[in-house]
Design a protein around this motif. Structure first.
Motif, PDB file in Angstrom:
ATOM      1  N   GLU A 182       9.288   5.956   9.517  1.00  0.00           N
ATOM      2  CA  GLU A 182       8.226   6.660  10.353  1.00  0.00           C
ATOM      3  C   GLU A 182       8.864   7.817  11.106  1.00  0.00           C
ATOM      4  O   GLU A 182       8.229   9.038  11.011  1.00  0.00           O
ATOM      5  N   ALA A 183      10.160   7.838  11.631  1.00  0.00           N
ATOM      6  CA  ALA A 183      10.642   8.714  12.281  1.00  0.00           C
ATOM      7  C   ALA A 183      11.084   9.982  11.402  1.00  0.00           C
ATOM      8  O   ALA A 183      11.322  11.287  11.643  1.00  0.00           O
ATOM      9  N   LEU A 184      11.326   9.730   9.925  1.00  0.00           N
ATOM     10  CA  LEU A 184      11.596  10.634   9.190  1.00  0.00           C
ATOM     11  C   LEU A 184      10.374  11.301   8.362  1.00  0.00           C
ATOM     12  O   LEU A 184      10.510  12.404   7.747  1.00  0.00           O
ATOM     13  N   LEU A 185       9.114  10.739   8.828  1.00  0.00           N
ATOM     14  CA  LEU A 185       7.764  11.542   7.967  1.00  0.00           C
ATOM     15  C   LEU A 185       7.107  12.522   8.972  1.00  0.00           C
ATOM     16  O   LEU A 185       6.103  12.833   8.746  1.00  0.00           O
ATOM     17  N   HIS A 186       7.655  12.713  10.273  1.00  0.00           N
ATOM     18  CA  HIS A 186       7.113  13.892  10.996  1.00  0.00           C
ATOM     19  C   HIS A 186       7.537  14.916  10.656  1.00  0.00           C
ATOM     20  O   HIS A 186       8.489  15.494  11.497  1.00  0.00           O
ATOM     21  N   GLY A 187       6.998  15.772   9.660  1.00  0.00           N
ATOM     22  CA  GLY A 187       7.423  16.997   9.357  1.00  0.00           C
ATOM     23  C   GLY A 187       6.503  18.159   9.666  1.00  0.00           C
ATOM     24  O   GLY A 187       5.447  17.934  10.526  1.00  0.00           O
ATOM     25  N   SER A 188       6.700  19.306   9.138  1.00  0.00           N
ATOM     26  CA  SER A 188       5.761  20.461   9.381  1.00  0.00           C
ATOM     27  C   SER A 188       4.204  20.008   8.810  1.00  0.00           C
ATOM     28  O   SER A 188       4.266  19.335   7.754  1.00  0.00           O
ATOM     29  N   ALA A 189       3.512  20.862   9.267  1.00  0.00           N
ATOM     30  CA  ALA A 189       1.991  20.569   8.758  1.00  0.00           C
ATOM     31  C   ALA A 189       1.917  21.321   7.625  1.00  0.00           C
ATOM     32  O   ALA A 189       1.235  20.843   6.673  1.00  0.00           O
ATOM     33  N   GLU A 190       2.671  22.297   7.200  1.00  0.00           N
ATOM     34  CA  GLU A 190       2.383  23.134   5.998  1.00  0.00           C
ATOM     35  C   GLU A 190       3.296  22.424   5.014  1.00  0.00           C
ATOM     36  O   GLU A 190       2.780  22.379   3.654  1.00  0.00           O
ATOM     37  N   GLY A 191       4.338  21.457   5.300  1.00  0.00           N
ATOM     38  CA  GLY A 191       5.019  20.896   4.124  1.00  0.00           C
ATOM     39  C   GLY A 191       4.793  19.472   4.000  1.00  0.00           C
ATOM     40  O   GLY A 191       3.629  18.862   4.366  1.00  0.00           O
ATOM     41  N   SER A 192       5.513  18.759   3.707  1.00  0.00           N
ATOM     42  CA  SER A 192       5.219  17.298   3.349  1.00  0.00           C
ATOM     43  C   SER A 192       6.641  16.581   3.484  1.00  0.00           C
ATOM     44  O   SER A 192       7.861  17.196   3.319  1.00  0.00           O
ATOM     45  N   THR A 193       6.786  15.219   3.983  1.00  0.00           N
ATOM     46  CA  THR A 193       7.813  14.372   3.584  1.00  0.00           C
ATOM     47  C   THR A 193       7.579  12.947   3.477  1.00  0.00           C
ATOM     48  O   THR A 193       6.286  12.537   3.572  1.00  0.00           O
ATOM     49  N   ASP A 194       8.185  12.130   2.812  1.00  0.00           N
ATOM     50  CA  ASP A 194       7.943  11.071   2.049  1.00  0.00           C
ATOM     51  C   ASP A 194       8.980  10.100   2.045  1.00  0.00           C
ATOM     52  O   ASP A 194      10.225  10.671   2.151  1.00  0.00           O
ATOM     53  N   TYR A 195       9.177   9.003   1.963  1.00  0.00           N
ATOM     54  CA  TYR A 195      10.296   8.119   1.922  1.00  0.00           C
ATOM     55  C   TYR A 195       9.994   7.085   0.996  1.00  0.00           C
ATOM     56  O   TYR A 195       9.095   6.437   0.612  1.00  0.00           O
ATOM     57  N   VAL A 196      11.149   6.720  -0.023  1.00  0.00           N
ATOM     58  CA  VAL A 196      10.975   5.759  -1.027  1.00  0.00           C
ATOM     59  C   VAL A 196      11.956   4.810  -0.767  1.00  0.00           C
ATOM     60  O   VAL A 196      13.042   5.191  -0.803  1.00  0.00           O
ATOM     61  N   HIS A 197      11.634   3.594  -0.782  1.00  0.00           N
ATOM     62  CA  HIS A 197      12.429   2.389  -0.582  1.00  0.00           C
ATOM     63  C   HIS A 197      13.104   2.005  -2.023  1.00  0.00           C
ATOM     64  O   HIS A 197      12.184   1.268  -2.593  1.00  0.00           O
ATOM     65  N   ALA A 198      14.229   2.544  -2.378  1.00  0.00           N
ATOM     66  CA  ALA A 198      14.785   2.098  -3.767  1.00  0.00           C
ATOM     67  C   ALA A 198      16.209   2.279  -3.605  1.00  0.00           C
ATOM     68  O   ALA A 198      16.802   2.989  -2.740  1.00  0.00           O
ATOM     69  N   ASP A 199      16.824   1.800  -4.737  1.00  0.00           N
ATOM     70  CA  ASP A 199      18.496   1.889  -4.821  1.00  0.00           C
ATOM     71  C   ASP A 199      18.911   2.906  -5.622  1.00  0.00           C
ATOM     72  O   ASP A 199      18.257   3.338  -6.648  1.00  0.00           O
TER      73      ASP A 199
END
Length: 269
Positions: free
Chosen positions: A113-130
């Motif tokens: 969740e801490a990684l996903l607070h990005g800018s309003a204009e852009g996007s951030t996502d997290y993938v749980h994978a190896d």
């Protein structure tokens, strides 16, 4: 946030991301991680300096690529969030930048969740994978990124945990699979521990990692440079990490002593 549910958190043995977190001064590690981190630091007094130099290299490389027009970033082996995170660096230059993080450590998932607070204009996502599953990572990353357009792919301080064996990790072949899937104009950002600059200390650290259950594979300049075969290296090429487009802090660190880590950034033409 996408990917499979995390495996149960195992705090009975050290994990590289949590050891690295301890070296960076973080709080998301356990006594078993601190114990190994301290033992490695006693065997190799460059460990903390190297971890922090790696982090600053990531900041400089991402800033360089964002300033050059890259607007998509895929960071594999993200580790436990330590500000500024990659998306904060990229989106400070280009608020519309899109970032996908990938890691397979359950504790990173818990902090995603801490990684996903990005800018309003852009996007951030997290993938749980190896990292060893490029098909899954690229498929899930493609839900947020347009893989037909340039992407900056970063694996910072990750490849030394992967072996070269054809029937194992086949790390060089693995990276080729990622790069082959990216559009021309994409970039590869890498750093890797090397035995070249401090062989005895790095050998002791590698033995401690291996005995803890984490195989560790320092690589020579030639072995590391192979990751960039067929790509166009950005200046100053493959170089010790504190020398890659250093700022004043890195110049000061150079005066403190060796950091046995190579770094490089290259463009797919």
């Amino acid at each position: 946030m996408t990917g499979p549910d995390a495996a149960p958190l195992d705090t009975s043995r050290p994990h590289p991301a949590r050891v690295y977190d301890w070296w960076l001064g973080g709080k998301d590690n356990y006594p078993v991680d601190e114990e190994l981190a301290r033992r490695i630091l006693a065997a190799d007094d460059t460990a903390v300096r190297g971890a922090r130099a790696n982090r600053r290299f990531m900041h400089r490389a991402v800033r360089t690529l964002a300033e050059a027009g890259i607007r998509q970033f895929l960071d594999i082996g993200t580790g436990i969030p330590t500000e500024p995170n990659l998306h904060q660096v990229a989106q400070a230059v280009a608020p519309e930048a899109r970032v996908v993080y990938a890691d397979n450590d359950p504790i990173v998932l818990r902090h995603a969740e801490a990684l996903l607070h990005g800018s309003a204009e852009g996007s951030t996502d997290y993938v749980h994978a190896d990292v060893r599953d490029p098909d899954t990572i690229l498929r899930l990353a493609g839900e947020s990124l347009d893989l037909s357009r340039p992407v900056a792919l970063s694996l910072v301080a990750l490849t030394h945990y992967l072996d070269d064996a054809a029937d194992g990790d086949d790390v060089h072949g693995l990276l080729r699979r990622y790069v082959d899937a990216l559009a021309p104009g994409s970039h590869l950002v890498l750093s890797q521990v090397t035995p070249d600059l401090n062989p005895e200390a790095v050998g002791r650290a590698a033995a401690l990692f291996t005995r803890s259950g984490t195989p560790f594979h320092p690589r020579s300049l030639g072995e590391f440079s192979r990751f960039f075969d067929g790509l166009e290296l950005l200046g100053p090429g493959v170089i010790p990490v504190t020398g890659w487009r250093p700022d004043s802090q890195d110049v000061a660190v150079q005066a403190e002593g060796v950091v046995p880590v190579y770094a490089g950034v290259a463009r797919k033409v």
